[in-house]
Design an enzyme around this catalytic site. Structure first.
Site, PDB file in Angstrom:
ATOM      1  N   LYS A 191       0.865  -1.185   0.000  1.00 55.82           N
ATOM      2  CA  LYS A 191       0.000   0.000   0.000  1.00 55.82           C
ATOM      3  C   LYS A 191       0.895   1.225   0.000  1.00 55.82           C
ATOM      4  O   LYS A 191       1.409   1.642   1.030  1.00 55.82           O
ATOM      5  CB  LYS A 191      -0.863  -0.015   1.256  1.00 55.82           C
ATOM      6  CG  LYS A 191      -2.193   0.698   1.126  1.00 55.82           C
ATOM      7  CD  LYS A 191      -2.104   2.154   0.719  1.00 55.82           C
ATOM      8  CE  LYS A 191      -1.925   3.066   1.894  1.00 55.82           C
ATOM      9  NZ  LYS A 191      -1.778   4.473   1.520  1.00 55.82           N
ATOM     10  N   GLU A 266       8.352   1.382  11.580  1.00 55.11           N
ATOM     11  CA  GLU A 266       9.476   2.329  11.431  1.00 55.11           C
ATOM     12  C   GLU A 266       8.851   3.713  11.439  1.00 55.11           C
ATOM     13  O   GLU A 266       8.149   4.073  10.501  1.00 55.11           O
ATOM     14  CB  GLU A 266      10.213   2.116  10.109  1.00 55.11           C
ATOM     15  CG  GLU A 266      10.771   0.734   9.878  1.00 55.11           C
ATOM     16  CD  GLU A 266      12.008   0.448  10.691  1.00 55.11           C
ATOM     17  OE1 GLU A 266      12.537   1.377  11.335  1.00 55.11           O
ATOM     18  OE2 GLU A 266      12.434  -0.715  10.700  1.00 55.11           O
ATOM     19  N   CYS A 301      13.275  10.518   7.708  1.00 54.11           N
ATOM     20  CA  CYS A 301      12.997  10.056   9.068  1.00 54.11           C
ATOM     21  C   CYS A 301      14.240  10.233   9.936  1.00 54.11           C
ATOM     22  O   CYS A 301      14.142  10.468  11.129  1.00 54.11           O
ATOM     23  CB  CYS A 301      12.539   8.618   9.050  1.00 54.11           C
ATOM     24  SG  CYS A 301      13.576   7.573   8.070  1.00 54.11           S
ATOM     25  N   GLU A 399       8.584  16.508  15.281  1.00 57.88           N
ATOM     26  CA  GLU A 399       9.082  16.179  13.947  1.00 57.88           C
ATOM     27  C   GLU A 399       8.374  17.055  12.918  1.00 57.88           C
ATOM     28  O   GLU A 399       7.155  17.101  12.880  1.00 57.88           O
ATOM     29  CB  GLU A 399       8.828  14.705  13.625  1.00 57.88           C
ATOM     30  CG  GLU A 399       9.388  14.329  12.275  1.00 57.88           C
ATOM     31  CD  GLU A 399       9.135  12.878  11.904  1.00 57.88           C
ATOM     32  OE1 GLU A 399       7.988  12.430  12.018  1.00 57.88           O
ATOM     33  OE2 GLU A 399      10.093  12.201  11.494  1.00 57.88           O
TER      34      GLU A 399
HETATM   35  P1  NAP Z   1       1.785   8.614   7.535  1.00 56.78           P
HETATM   36  O1  NAP Z   1       0.836   9.728   7.386  1.00 56.78           O
HETATM   37  O2  NAP Z   1       1.829   7.896   8.814  1.00 56.78           O
HETATM   38  O3  NAP Z   1       1.450   7.615   6.358  1.00 56.78           O
HETATM   39  C1  NAP Z   1       2.196   6.434   6.143  1.00 56.78           C
HETATM   40  C2  NAP Z   1       1.337   5.433   5.430  1.00 56.78           C
HETATM   41  O4  NAP Z   1       0.256   5.035   6.265  1.00 56.78           O
HETATM   42  C3  NAP Z   1       0.704   5.952   4.156  1.00 56.78           C
HETATM   43  O5  NAP Z   1       0.719   4.919   3.191  1.00 56.78           O
HETATM   44  C4  NAP Z   1      -0.688   6.294   4.604  1.00 56.78           C
HETATM   45  O6  NAP Z   1      -1.637   6.240   3.586  1.00 56.78           O
HETATM   46  C5  NAP Z   1      -0.971   5.191   5.585  1.00 56.78           C
HETATM   47  N1  NAP Z   1      -2.027   5.520   6.551  1.00 56.78           N
HETATM   48  C6  NAP Z   1      -2.529   6.734   6.896  1.00 56.78           C
HETATM   49  N2  NAP Z   1      -3.477   6.598   7.843  1.00 56.78           N
HETATM   50  C7  NAP Z   1      -3.572   5.282   8.120  1.00 56.78           C
HETATM   51  C8  NAP Z   1      -4.347   4.510   9.021  1.00 56.78           C
HETATM   52  N3  NAP Z   1      -5.239   5.074   9.849  1.00 56.78           N
HETATM   53  N4  NAP Z   1      -4.159   3.171   9.048  1.00 56.78           N
HETATM   54  C9  NAP Z   1      -3.265   2.581   8.249  1.00 56.78           C
HETATM   55  N5  NAP Z   1      -2.505   3.254   7.363  1.00 56.78           N
HETATM   56  C10 NAP Z   1      -2.647   4.588   7.296  1.00 56.78           C
HETATM   57  O7  NAP Z   1       3.279   9.062   7.278  1.00 56.78           O
HETATM   58  P2  NAP Z   1       3.814   9.853   6.019  1.00 56.78           P
HETATM   59  O8  NAP Z   1       3.365  11.266   6.153  1.00 56.78           O
HETATM   60  O9  NAP Z   1       3.539   9.135   4.758  1.00 56.78           O
HETATM   61  O10 NAP Z   1       5.390   9.761   6.222  1.00 56.78           O
HETATM   62  C11 NAP Z   1       6.054  10.602   7.092  1.00 56.78           C
HETATM   63  C12 NAP Z   1       6.396   9.869   8.366  1.00 56.78           C
HETATM   64  O11 NAP Z   1       7.081   8.665   8.084  1.00 56.78           O
HETATM   65  C13 NAP Z   1       7.319  10.652   9.248  1.00 56.78           C
HETATM   66  O12 NAP Z   1       6.883  10.615  10.572  1.00 56.78           O
HETATM   67  C14 NAP Z   1       8.638   9.936   9.112  1.00 56.78           C
HETATM   68  O13 NAP Z   1       9.504  10.081  10.188  1.00 56.78           O
HETATM   69  C15 NAP Z   1       8.216   8.546   8.915  1.00 56.78           C
HETATM   70  N6  NAP Z   1       9.255   7.773   8.261  1.00 56.78           N
HETATM   71  C16 NAP Z   1       9.944   6.856   9.003  1.00 56.78           C
HETATM   72  C17 NAP Z   1      10.944   6.109   8.433  1.00 56.78           C
HETATM   73  C18 NAP Z   1      11.678   5.101   9.229  1.00 56.78           C
HETATM   74  O14 NAP Z   1      12.259   4.217   8.646  1.00 56.78           O
HETATM   75  N7  NAP Z   1      11.670   5.173  10.540  1.00 56.78           N
HETATM   76  C19 NAP Z   1      11.253   6.273   7.084  1.00 56.78           C
HETATM   77  C20 NAP Z   1      10.545   7.215   6.350  1.00 56.78           C
HETATM   78  C21 NAP Z   1       9.535   7.955   6.952  1.00 56.78           C
HETATM   79  P3  NAP Z   1      -2.172   7.595   2.898  1.00 56.78           P
HETATM   80  O15 NAP Z   1      -1.018   8.141   2.155  1.00 56.78           O
HETATM   81  O16 NAP Z   1      -3.239   7.154   2.006  1.00 56.78           O
HETATM   82  O17 NAP Z   1      -2.623   8.497   4.007  1.00 56.78           O
END
Ligand code: NAP
Ligand code: MG
Length: 497
Positions: A191, A266, A301, A399
């Site tokens: 996804k 992650e 991240c 963040e």
């Molecule tokens: P996000 O809003 O949490 O979304 C991540 C994924 O989850 C997307 O595919 C999103 O889909 C989906 N999602 C959203 N709401 C959901 C729910 N209620 N249930 C299940 N899935 C859901 O994060 P993001 O804005 O894409 O990415 C930024 C974050 O990722 C930052 O906090 C960053 O630190 C973190 N990150 C961490 C790492 C690591 O390895 N630690 C690496 C990269 C990024 P939709 O797009 O359709 O909303």
């Protein structure tokens, strides 16, 4: 035409055909009811494609296809070296389609083409290769057991793995999940983020063409819903997630509300980068500190978003830092000379600008602070640096996931460690010093999954586990340890007499 020119990529973009459908059971399909969402480019705000907005019926279809494939043994039952051969073909095909995939990623996520061609796409191919190469070499154990027994400890694929991934490194973060998951023999439902679904969709066809059987690798793009549906699904065995800490918490709850699927997270970070007065090379450290927060528009991240500088060197270090930061000028991501691209979308742009406003009220602005290139219709923010007062500030705690750096001054090693660890996150950290003892002692005390000494963001090879302490997550991507997430341990005890 010179391949390294803006015109080359613009030309290619003009004639690019973009697939936006879901990929389920070996074929592209519209979402049920033909539902779509608009996939826009942050480069100019224009429509790239209508993308399938997968709902419950689509997620169910993908999960049942994955289950059928898994149970049939068409992939899970192959010998490891057979899976390896197919995965290596897929990786080679990813490399052959480098320009197309890199262009899709750049158009979709606003990342500079120089990066998508050198980091994102080759990194994903390398990840698939690495786990393919590993899988016919890792074995189980014959454990010591009572004399009348033979005791085996083996690892078996877990079944249906759902991978829910973010938009900052779309193809690369996805590969960190599906690489080990597929190598281990699982079926996968991927996804992608609604902000950057295009490379995942394209990869699926390349997977099928390389010989990954129908149903083994499925992609369900969608706007918000399919991630939750997968996390709540009764027939998903494992959910591997990269994204925000808030959504990570929800996913754990969904697992608890459904079938206790294994959940690997992650999550976010607010990583400290500590510069001691005996930093061995101030220029290198300043360049690295700028790269740590301005590379990939700060959408990292591991972003070194908190720079902790010793008071004795603060002034000279900040001069060097600001000079280094100026080399990150937002530009057209399709231009191979651009080092800083566009913020992924308007929502994220406004979020970052909101933080910058909060920073202006609480801290001292040293550089940047503005949206730029608005006339392009795209979303660009210049490198921004705040000096944080001793009382702290929101920008230094939360963040931001954008090009905003907080500079914090400290006086002693103990104080630096205390400030560094004073965070709900624990993804990465760095320390710069010439003193071997300080380097090791500080590294041990930093509560983070990765610690860099006299560098930042090193570790392009696959050998180092990647993941977080505290609310930065659990489990590790990359390295052989990643296979632990996608396998169940089995003890088999054979009584001989
Ligand atoms: P996000 O809003 O949490 O979304 C991540 C994924 O989850 C997307 O595919 C999103 O889909 C989906 N999602 C959203 N709401 C959901 C729910 N209620 N249930 C299940 N899935 C859901 O994060 P993001 O804005 O894409 O990415 C930024 C974050 O990722 C930052 O906090 C960053 O630190 C973190 N990150 C961490 C790492 C690591 O390895 N630690 C690496 C990269 C990024 P939709 O797009 O359709 O909303
Ligand atoms: Mg996009």
């Amino acid at each position: 035409m010179d391949k390294k020119s803006l015109a080359f990529w613009q030309d290619k973009a003009a004639t690019l055909s973009i697939e936006g459908r879901a990929f389920i059971d070996g074929e592209y399909r519209d979402a049920e009811g033909g539902r779509t969402f608009d996939c826009l480019s942050p480069i100019d705000g224009k429509l790239l494609a209508k993308v399938a907005d997968s709902g419950a019926a689509d997620v169910d279809a993908a999960v049942s296809a994955a289950r059928r494939a898994f149970d049939s043994g068409v992939w899970s039952g192959l010998n490891p070296r057979q899976r390896k051969a197919i995965l290596l073909r897929w990786a080679a095909s990813i490399r052959e389609h480098m320009d197309e995939l890199a262009l899709l990623e750049t158009l979709d996520a606003g990342k500079p083409i120089a990066d998508t061609t050198s980091v994102d796409v080759p990194g994903a191919a390398y990840c698939v290769e690495w786990f393919a190469e590993a899988i016919d070499k890792v074995g189980g154990e014959v454990a010591p057991a009572d004399h009348h027994l033979v005791g085996l400890v083996t690892r078996e694929p877990i079944g249906v793995v759902a991978a829910v991934v973010p938009w900052n490194f779309p193809i690369l973060m996805a590969s960190w999940k599906f690489g080990p998951a597929l190598a281990a023999g699982n079926s996968v439902v991927l996804k992608p983020s609604e902000k950057s679904p295009l490379t995942a969709i394209r990869l699926a066809q390349l997977a099928l063409d390389a010989g990954i059987p129908a149903g083994v690798f499925n992609v369900v793009p969608g706007a918000g819903e399919p991630g939750k549906l997968l996390a709540l699904h009764q027939d998903v065995d494992c959910l591997a997630f990269t994204g925000s800490t808030n959504v990570g918490k929800l996913i754990m709850q969904y697992a608890g509300q459904s079938n206790l699927k294994r959940v690997w997270l992650e999550l976010g970070g607010k990583s400290p980068n500590i510069v001691m007065p005996d930093c061995p090379d101030m220029d290198r450290a300043a360049n690295a500190a700028a790269g740590a927060i301005f590379y990939n528009m700060g959408e990292m991240c591991t972003a070194g978003s908190r720079l902790l500088v010793h008071r004795d060197i603060k002034d000279v270090f900040l001069d060097k830092l600001i000079a280094a930061a100026r080399s990150y000028t937002p530009g057209n991501p399709l231009d191979p000379n651009t080092s800083m691209g566009a913020i992924v979308d308007k929502v994220q742009l406004e979020r970052v600008l909101g933080y910058i406003e909060a920073g202006r009220a609480e801290a001292k602005l040293l550089l940047g602070g503005a949206r730029v290139k608005e006339e392009t219709g795209g979303f660009y923010i210049e490198p921004t640096i705040f000096e944080i007062p001793a009382s702290g500030a929101k920008v230094a705690r939360e963040e931001i996931f954008g090009p905003v750096l907080s500079v914090i001054t400290f006086d002693t090693v103990e104080e630096a460690i205390r400030i560094a660890n004073d965070s709900e996150y624990g993804l990465a950290a760095a320390v710069w010093t010439s003193n071997l003892t300080i380097a090791h002692e500080v590294s041990r005390k930093l509560r983070a999954g990765t610690v860099w000494v006299n560098c930042y963001d090193e570790g392009g090879d696959m050998n180092f586990p990647f993941g977080g302490y505290k609310q930065s997550g659990n489990g590790r991507d990359k390295s052989l340890h990643a296979l632990e997430k996608y396998t169940e341990l089995k003890s088999t005890l054979v009584r001989l007499r």
